[in-house]
Write a protein that holds these residues in place. Structure first.
Motif, PDB file in Angstrom:
ATOM      1  N   LYS A 118      44.310  54.808  23.484  1.00  0.00           N
ATOM      2  CA  LYS A 118      44.845  55.622  24.577  1.00  0.00           C
ATOM      3  C   LYS A 118      44.814  54.811  25.859  1.00  0.00           C
ATOM      4  N   PRO A 119      45.800  54.989  26.730  1.00  0.00           N
ATOM      5  CA  PRO A 119      45.795  54.245  28.003  1.00  0.00           C
ATOM      6  C   PRO A 119      44.590  54.617  28.860  1.00  0.00           C
ATOM      7  N   THR A 120      44.141  53.672  29.654  1.00  0.00           N
ATOM      8  CA  THR A 120      43.042  53.916  30.574  1.00  0.00           C
ATOM      9  C   THR A 120      43.502  54.869  31.675  1.00  0.00           C
ATOM     10  N   PRO A 121      42.722  55.927  31.981  1.00  0.00           N
ATOM     11  CA  PRO A 121      43.108  56.844  33.068  1.00  0.00           C
ATOM     12  C   PRO A 121      43.296  56.087  34.380  1.00  0.00           C
ATOM     13  N   PRO A 122      44.237  56.510  35.239  1.00  0.00           N
ATOM     14  CA  PRO A 122      44.513  55.795  36.500  1.00  0.00           C
ATOM     15  C   PRO A 122      43.281  55.591  37.370  1.00  0.00           C
ATOM     16  N   SER A 123      42.391  56.594  37.436  1.00  0.00           N
ATOM     17  CA  SER A 123      41.206  56.457  38.282  1.00  0.00           C
ATOM     18  C   SER A 123      40.289  55.351  37.773  1.00  0.00           C
ATOM     19  N   VAL A 124      40.161  55.242  36.442  1.00  0.00           N
ATOM     20  CA  VAL A 124      39.319  54.192  35.857  1.00  0.00           C
ATOM     21  C   VAL A 124      39.999  52.832  35.995  1.00  0.00           C
ATOM     22  N   LYS A 125      41.317  52.820  35.874  1.00  0.00           N
ATOM     23  CA  LYS A 125      42.059  51.566  36.035  1.00  0.00           C
ATOM     24  C   LYS A 125      41.868  50.996  37.441  1.00  0.00           C
ATOM     25  N   LYS A 126      41.910  51.869  38.446  1.00  0.00           N
ATOM     26  CA  LYS A 126      41.669  51.417  39.825  1.00  0.00           C
ATOM     27  C   LYS A 126      40.238  50.941  39.985  1.00  0.00           C
ATOM     28  N   LEU A 127      39.298  51.654  39.398  1.00  0.00           N
ATOM     29  CA  LEU A 127      37.889  51.248  39.443  1.00  0.00           C
ATOM     30  C   LEU A 127      37.723  49.854  38.860  1.00  0.00           C
ATOM     31  N   GLN A 128      38.333  49.605  37.715  1.00  0.00           N
ATOM     32  CA  GLN A 128      38.225  48.303  37.067  1.00  0.00           C
ATOM     33  C   GLN A 128      38.815  47.200  37.943  1.00  0.00           C
ATOM     34  N   ALA A 129      39.958  47.496  38.580  1.00  0.00           N
ATOM     35  CA  ALA A 129      40.596  46.498  39.434  1.00  0.00           C
ATOM     36  C   ALA A 129      39.712  46.145  40.633  1.00  0.00           C
ATOM     37  N   LEU A 130      39.089  47.147  41.236  1.00  0.00           N
ATOM     38  CA  LEU A 130      38.225  46.904  42.390  1.00  0.00           C
ATOM     39  C   LEU A 130      36.964  46.141  41.990  1.00  0.00           C
ATOM     40  N   VAL A 131      36.391  46.490  40.826  1.00  0.00           N
ATOM     41  CA  VAL A 131      35.202  45.777  40.345  1.00  0.00           C
ATOM     42  C   VAL A 131      35.539  44.315  40.065  1.00  0.00           C
ATOM     43  N   ARG A 132      36.687  44.073  39.426  1.00  0.00           N
ATOM     44  CA  ARG A 132      37.104  42.692  39.165  1.00  0.00           C
ATOM     45  C   ARG A 132      37.333  41.924  40.457  1.00  0.00           C
ATOM     46  N   ARG A 133      37.888  42.619  41.463  1.00  0.00           N
ATOM     47  CA  ARG A 133      38.156  41.946  42.742  1.00  0.00           C
ATOM     48  C   ARG A 133      36.862  41.535  43.438  1.00  0.00           C
ATOM     49  N   VAL A 134      35.876  42.408  43.414  1.00  0.00           N
ATOM     50  CA  VAL A 134      34.574  42.068  44.006  1.00  0.00           C
ATOM     51  C   VAL A 134      33.972  40.868  43.274  1.00  0.00           C
ATOM     52  N   SER A 135      34.064  40.863  41.959  1.00  0.00           N
ATOM     53  CA  SER A 135      33.530  39.752  41.166  1.00  0.00           C
ATOM     54  C   SER A 135      34.243  38.447  41.507  1.00  0.00           C
ATOM     55  N   THR A 136      35.568  38.503  41.648  1.00  0.00           N
ATOM     56  CA  THR A 136      36.334  37.308  41.990  1.00  0.00           C
ATOM     57  C   THR A 136      35.959  36.778  43.360  1.00  0.00           C
ATOM     58  N   ASP A 160      32.677  27.262  57.029  1.00  0.00           N
ATOM     59  CA  ASP A 160      31.971  28.402  57.620  1.00  0.00           C
ATOM     60  C   ASP A 160      32.933  29.562  57.882  1.00  0.00           C
ATOM     61  N   ARG A 161      34.144  29.227  58.373  1.00  0.00           N
ATOM     62  CA  ARG A 161      35.130  30.288  58.635  1.00  0.00           C
ATOM     63  C   ARG A 161      35.530  31.001  57.343  1.00  0.00           C
ATOM     64  N   VAL A 162      35.748  30.213  56.304  1.00  0.00           N
ATOM     65  CA  VAL A 162      36.137  30.803  55.017  1.00  0.00           C
ATOM     66  C   VAL A 162      35.008  31.650  54.451  1.00  0.00           C
ATOM     67  N   ILE A 163      33.780  31.143  54.550  1.00  0.00           N
ATOM     68  CA  ILE A 163      32.618  31.883  54.038  1.00  0.00           C
ATOM     69  C   ILE A 163      32.455  33.206  54.766  1.00  0.00           C
ATOM     70  N   ASN A 164      32.577  33.178  56.074  1.00  0.00           N
ATOM     71  CA  ASN A 164      32.446  34.420  56.858  1.00  0.00           C
ATOM     72  C   ASN A 164      33.550  35.411  56.519  1.00  0.00           C
ATOM     73  N   GLN A 165      34.772  34.891  56.331  1.00  0.00           N
ATOM     74  CA  GLN A 165      35.880  35.778  55.989  1.00  0.00           C
ATOM     75  C   GLN A 165      35.704  36.387  54.607  1.00  0.00           C
ATOM     76  N   LEU A 166      35.200  35.596  53.658  1.00  0.00           N
ATOM     77  CA  LEU A 166      34.953  36.108  52.318  1.00  0.00           C
ATOM     78  C   LEU A 166      33.879  37.193  52.334  1.00  0.00           C
ATOM     79  N   LYS A 167      32.830  36.989  53.119  1.00  0.00           N
ATOM     80  CA  LYS A 167      31.781  37.998  53.225  1.00  0.00           C
ATOM     81  C   LYS A 167      32.337  39.309  53.777  1.00  0.00           C
ATOM     82  N   LYS A 168      33.200  39.207  54.790  1.00  0.00           N
ATOM     83  CA  LYS A 168      33.810  40.410  55.374  1.00  0.00           C
ATOM     84  C   LYS A 168      34.696  41.116  54.348  1.00  0.00           C
TER      85      LYS A 168
END
Length: 323
Positions: A118-136, A160-168
């Motif tokens: 069965k397809p992943t529900p949209p709410s879970v699909k968004k959750l997975q995308a956000l979790v993957r983005r944080v990991s990346t 330093d600029r890149v590191i600060n931007q990534l943290k934000k």
């Protein structure tokens, strides 16, 4: 008569083998919505009422196609590629082409009759995308921090600029993740149940939710097998007595994410402390105990989710420290 469709997925195209009464029809299609519709029209009209589609779990390459076919009331199975590979080995299959693989998948589908998908529900699909983005983003931050340690003075300001931007950006995405979980009643309830288990914090809870939600697990053992935490025994006859190890045939990211919660649970979760104490007193190695604790945590998490009741324990034991 059931018709079996074996689909070998690639990024730009997919090869299809239609197996019916021992005979094959094969064709390749573009991995696009136009190609999906062309496949649907290519399938025999009389077969659409009794057709079983099977494809390998290959990340996002096949998700759109599987969803398209599911929405048209076809039975779709998305299976672990290791199962297909094992079936091919049992046939002593030697040919490796996209067309041959699609035929192999069709034969596997007929022989194994895998469960429906069965397809992943949209709410879970968004959750997975956000979790993957944080990991990346965290991975990018680690790389830039590593470069900063031995970087030439001339580029340190840039790093330093890149590191600060990534943290934000990590903080922004984490807040989006938190808001998304809170905005969905089902996810919010599950998150509260998971975080009621001592040792599990918000970060671990979101990761666990992203992997478990929508999978339809019926037993805790299915979850541990999915994560590769189940024990793998090595014994044969009277002479072979190998060590029991984790199978590790599952998602490595989630296994890694459960390691620190397991250590925290050893200090703060009474059920886990008592469990670990029994293993240590039995002379089990410390890493084996940690692996067992990770498996225990999964069982506890599955239990609170299945029962819908927050974790509670009456066990009181002394702290167990694994050094």
């Amino acid at each position: 008569m059931t018709v079996y469709l074996g689909i070998d997925i690639a990024s730009k195209k997919f090869d299809v083998a239609e197996l019916c009464d021992g005979n094959y029809r094969c064709k390749a299609f573009a991995n696009t919505p136009v190609g999906f519709m062309a496949l649907y029209k290519w399938v025999s009209a009389e077969a659409k009422s009794d057709i079983h589609v099977c494809l390998e779990a290959t990340g996002d390459y096949g998700t759109a196609l599987a969803t398209f076919l599911y929405e048209r009331n076809l039975k779709v199975s998305v299976v672990n590629p290791a199962r297909i590979k094992g079936y091919g080995a049992s046939e002593l299959s030697r040919t490796k082409t996209d067309k041959a693989d699609s035929k192999l998948i069709a034969r596997f589908c007929k022989a194994a009759v895998p469960d429906g998908w069965k397809p992943t529900p949209p709410s879970v699909k968004k959750l997975q995308a956000l979790v993957r983005r944080v990991s990346t983003l965290n991975g990018m931050l680690r790389m830039e921090c590593n470069r900063r340690e031995n970087a030439d003075v001339s580029i340190q300001a840039s790093l330093d600029r890149v590191i600060n931007q990534l943290k934000k950006e990590i903080e922004v995405v984490r807040q989006e993740l938190k808001d998304h979980v809170r905005s969905d009643d089902n996810l919010n309830k599950q998150d509260e149940l998971i975080q009621s288990v001592p040792g599990i914090g918000a970060v671990s809870s979101y990761l666990i939710l992203s992997f478990i939600s929508g999978k339809g697990f019926r037993k805790a053992k299915e979850v541990t097998a999915y994560l590769g935490l189940n024990p793998c025994h090595h014994q044969s006859g009277s002479s072979v007595r190998g060590k029991t190890r984790m199978s590790k045939m599952g998602d490595a990211r989630l296994r890694s994410a459960l390691y620190m919660p397991a250590l925290t649970a050893l200090k703060h979760n009474p059920d886990v402390k008592a469990f670990a104490q029994r293993l240590l007193l039995a002379g089990k190695p410390r890493m084996l105990v940690v692996g067992a604790v990770m498996r225990k945590l999964v069982h506890i998490i599955f239990g609170v989710l299945k029962s819908g009741t927050a974790f509670s324990s009456r066990i009181a034991v002394n702290s167990v420290v694994i050094r």
